[in-house]
Design a protein around this motif. Structure first.
Motif, PDB file in Angstrom:
ATOM      1  N   SER A  23       0.933  -1.126   0.044  1.00  0.00           N
ATOM      2  CA  SER A  23      -0.062  -0.069  -0.071  1.00  0.00           C
ATOM      3  C   SER A  23       0.728   1.349   0.003  1.00  0.00           C
ATOM      4  CB  SER A  23      -0.910  -0.004   1.302  1.00  0.00           C
ATOM      5  OG  SER A  23      -0.070  -0.050   2.370  1.00  0.00           O
ATOM      6  N   ASP A  24       0.287   2.275  -0.734  1.00  0.00           N
ATOM      7  CA  ASP A  24       1.045   3.579  -0.671  1.00  0.00           C
ATOM      8  C   ASP A  24       2.391   3.707  -1.159  1.00  0.00           C
ATOM      9  OD1 ASP A  24      -1.493   4.619   0.272  1.00  0.00           O
ATOM     10  OD2 ASP A  24      -1.106   4.324   2.262  1.00  0.00           O
ATOM     11  N   PHE A  25       2.947   2.584  -2.037  1.00  0.00           N
ATOM     12  CA  PHE A  25       4.482   2.520  -2.238  1.00  0.00           C
ATOM     13  C   PHE A  25       4.773   3.702  -3.011  1.00  0.00           C
ATOM     14  CE2 PHE A  25       2.966   0.464  -5.937  1.00  0.00           C
ATOM     15  CZ  PHE A  25       3.710   1.177  -7.110  1.00  0.00           C
ATOM     16  N   LYS A  26       4.175   4.598  -3.694  1.00  0.00           N
ATOM     17  CA  LYS A  26       4.821   5.670  -4.372  1.00  0.00           C
ATOM     18  C   LYS A  26       4.754   6.622  -3.293  1.00  0.00           C
ATOM     19  CE  LYS A  26       2.474   4.739  -8.906  1.00  0.00           C
ATOM     20  NZ  LYS A  26       1.713   5.257  -9.950  1.00  0.00           N
ATOM     21  N   ILE A  27       4.033   6.894  -2.342  1.00  0.00           N
ATOM     22  CA  ILE A  27       4.113   7.938  -1.375  1.00  0.00           C
ATOM     23  C   ILE A  27       5.285   7.627  -0.530  1.00  0.00           C
ATOM     24  CG2 ILE A  27       3.197   8.859   0.766  1.00  0.00           C
ATOM     25  CD1 ILE A  27       0.459   8.265  -0.444  1.00  0.00           C
ATOM     26  N   LYS A  28       5.773   6.416  -0.199  1.00  0.00           N
ATOM     27  CA  LYS A  28       6.759   5.886   0.674  1.00  0.00           C
ATOM     28  C   LYS A  28       8.037   6.169  -0.051  1.00  0.00           C
ATOM     29  CE  LYS A  28       4.401   2.083   1.737  1.00  0.00           C
ATOM     30  NZ  LYS A  28       4.165   1.017   2.387  1.00  0.00           N
ATOM     31  N   GLU A  30       8.606   8.297  -2.462  1.00  0.00           N
ATOM     32  CA  GLU A  30       8.693   9.616  -2.634  1.00  0.00           C
ATOM     33  C   GLU A  30       9.446  10.344  -1.241  1.00  0.00           C
ATOM     34  OE1 GLU A  30       6.121  13.871  -3.317  1.00  0.00           O
ATOM     35  OE2 GLU A  30       5.206  11.972  -3.483  1.00  0.00           O
ATOM     36  N   LYS A  31       8.935   9.698  -0.256  1.00  0.00           N
ATOM     37  CA  LYS A  31       9.732  10.050   0.991  1.00  0.00           C
ATOM     38  C   LYS A  31      10.908   9.818   1.181  1.00  0.00           C
ATOM     39  CE  LYS A  31       8.521  11.628   4.256  1.00  0.00           C
ATOM     40  NZ  LYS A  31       8.355  13.050   4.863  1.00  0.00           N
ATOM     41  N   ASN A 219       2.218   0.813   9.381  1.00  0.00           N
ATOM     42  CA  ASN A 219       1.251   1.706   8.469  1.00  0.00           C
ATOM     43  C   ASN A 219       2.156   2.690   7.817  1.00  0.00           C
ATOM     44  OD1 ASN A 219       1.294   4.055  10.193  1.00  0.00           O
ATOM     45  ND2 ASN A 219      -0.165   2.938  11.655  1.00  0.00           N
ATOM     46  N   THR A 220       1.609   3.246   6.917  1.00  0.00           N
ATOM     47  CA  THR A 220       2.298   4.365   6.132  1.00  0.00           C
ATOM     48  C   THR A 220       2.726   5.480   6.917  1.00  0.00           C
ATOM     49  OG1 THR A 220       1.007   3.750   4.034  1.00  0.00           O
ATOM     50  CG2 THR A 220       1.881   5.965   4.067  1.00  0.00           C
ATOM     51  N   GLU A 221       1.867   5.925   7.834  1.00  0.00           N
ATOM     52  CA  GLU A 221       2.149   7.140   8.645  1.00  0.00           C
ATOM     53  C   GLU A 221       3.364   7.094   9.722  1.00  0.00           C
ATOM     54  OE1 GLU A 221       0.004  10.135  12.174  1.00  0.00           O
ATOM     55  OE2 GLU A 221      -1.278   8.651  11.064  1.00  0.00           O
ATOM     56  N   LEU A 224       6.500   6.948   7.288  1.00  0.00           N
ATOM     57  CA  LEU A 224       6.983   8.345   6.898  1.00  0.00           C
ATOM     58  C   LEU A 224       7.472   8.653   8.039  1.00  0.00           C
ATOM     59  CD1 LEU A 224       4.029   9.372   4.692  1.00  0.00           C
ATOM     60  CD2 LEU A 224       6.098   8.083   3.891  1.00  0.00           C
TER      61      LEU A 224
END
Length: 232
Positions: A23-28, A30-31, A219-221, A224
Motif C-alpha cells: 500500500s502507498d508505495f509511491k508515497i513511501k 517519494e519520502k 502503516n504508512t504514517e 514516513l
C-alpha cells in the motif's frame, strides 16, 4: 523509542519491510527520495522472518518498481541474496545477471540461514558465483559484499576482496569483522551492519561503516515518521 542521532558521518541505508509494496508505495518511495539515505535494500526471504502469516514482496518485482521510481541519487541493493535458495541457472540468469545491469547496484550475497528457510537447499559454489560476477564484462555493480559469520564467508571475503555485512549480532562479533575488513586491499564493497531502529553506539561512530536500518511492517504514517527521524 530512542533513535539514532542523525549527526553521524557514516552512510545510513534502509532495508525495506516485507509488506512495503502492499500500500502507498509511491508515497513511501517519494519520502525516501527526499531523505538523506544512501541505499534502499530488499531482503531475500521466501517467508516473513518475523511473522509467517504476513506477505513478502517478490524480489524481482520490488527491484523493478524501485528502479522506476527511485531517484538516481539513491542506490538499490540486495541484502542478502541467498545463492542456495535457487538452482544455479535461475540464480544466474533471472537474478544476478539482471542485477549487474543496474548501475551502482549493491549486491549482497549469502549462503543461507536455516533460521528462516525450511526449503531444500541447492549446493551452488560460492567461489564459482563470485568469479562469474567479477569476470562479467557488463558488470555495472557499485559493490559486492557477503553476509554471514561462517568461516567460508570470512575467507571468501578476503580471497576476492569483497565487502562484509553483519546482521545485528554483538559488538564483539562486529569488531572482528572490522579487523578483518582492514586486511582487505581495495575492497569491492563496504563494511556494513544491519541494525534495529533503536540502535545507538557512540563507541563505533568513528569507524567508517554503513548502517542498514531494518524497518518493520507498519502503516504508512508510521513509516514516513520513522524515515523522517532517521534520515532527515
Amino acid at each position: 523509542m530512542q533513535l539514532l542521532s542523525t549527526l553521524m558521518k557514516n552512510k545510513n541505508s534502509i532495508l525495506l519491510p516485507s509488506t512495503f509494496f502492499n500500500s502507498d508505495f509511491k508515497i513511501k518511495i517519494e519520502k525516501l527520495n527526499c531523505s538523506k539515505l544512501n541505499t534502499v535494500y530488499l531482503f531475500d526471504h521466501a517467508v516473513n522472518p518475523v511473522n509467517r502469516s504476513k506477505d513478502v514482496y517478490k524480489l524481482l518485482d520490488g527491484f523493478e518498481i524501485l528502479n522506476s521510481y527511485l531517484s538516481e541519487k539513491k542506490n538499490i541493493g540486495s541484502c542478502i541474496l541467498n545463492i542456495n535458495s535457487r538452482n544455479k541457472y535461475e540464480l544466474t540468469k533471472n537474478y544476478i545477471e539482471k542485477f549487474i545491469q543496474i548501475k551502482n547496484f549493491k549486491l549482497g550475497l549469502g549462503i543461507g540461514d536455516l533460521l528462516y528457510e525450511s526449503t531444500k537447499k541447492f549446493k551452488n559454489k560460492l567461489d564459482g558465483i563470485i568469479e562469474e560476477i567479477i569476470s562479467n564484462k557488463s558488470n555495472k555493480l557499485g559493490s559486492i559484499f557477503l553476509g554471514g559469520n561462517s568461516q567460508i564467508i570470512l575467507d571468501t571475503s578476503i580471497k576476492y576482496s569483497l565487502g562484509i555485512n553483519q546482521w545485528l549480532g554483538t559488538n564483539d562479533q562486529f569488531q572482528k569483522k572490522i579487523k578483518l575488513y582492514k586486511e582487505i586491499k581495495k575492497p569491492k564493497g563496504s563494511l556494513s551492519r544491519c541494525v534495529g531502529l533503536n540502535y545507538i553506539n557512540q563507541e563505533l561512530d568513528f569507524i567508517d561503516y554503513e548502517k542498514i536500518f531494518i524497518f518493520k511492517d507498519t502503516n504508512t504514517e508510521k513509516f514516513l515518521e520513522t524515515v523522517d527521524i532517521i534520515f532527515k
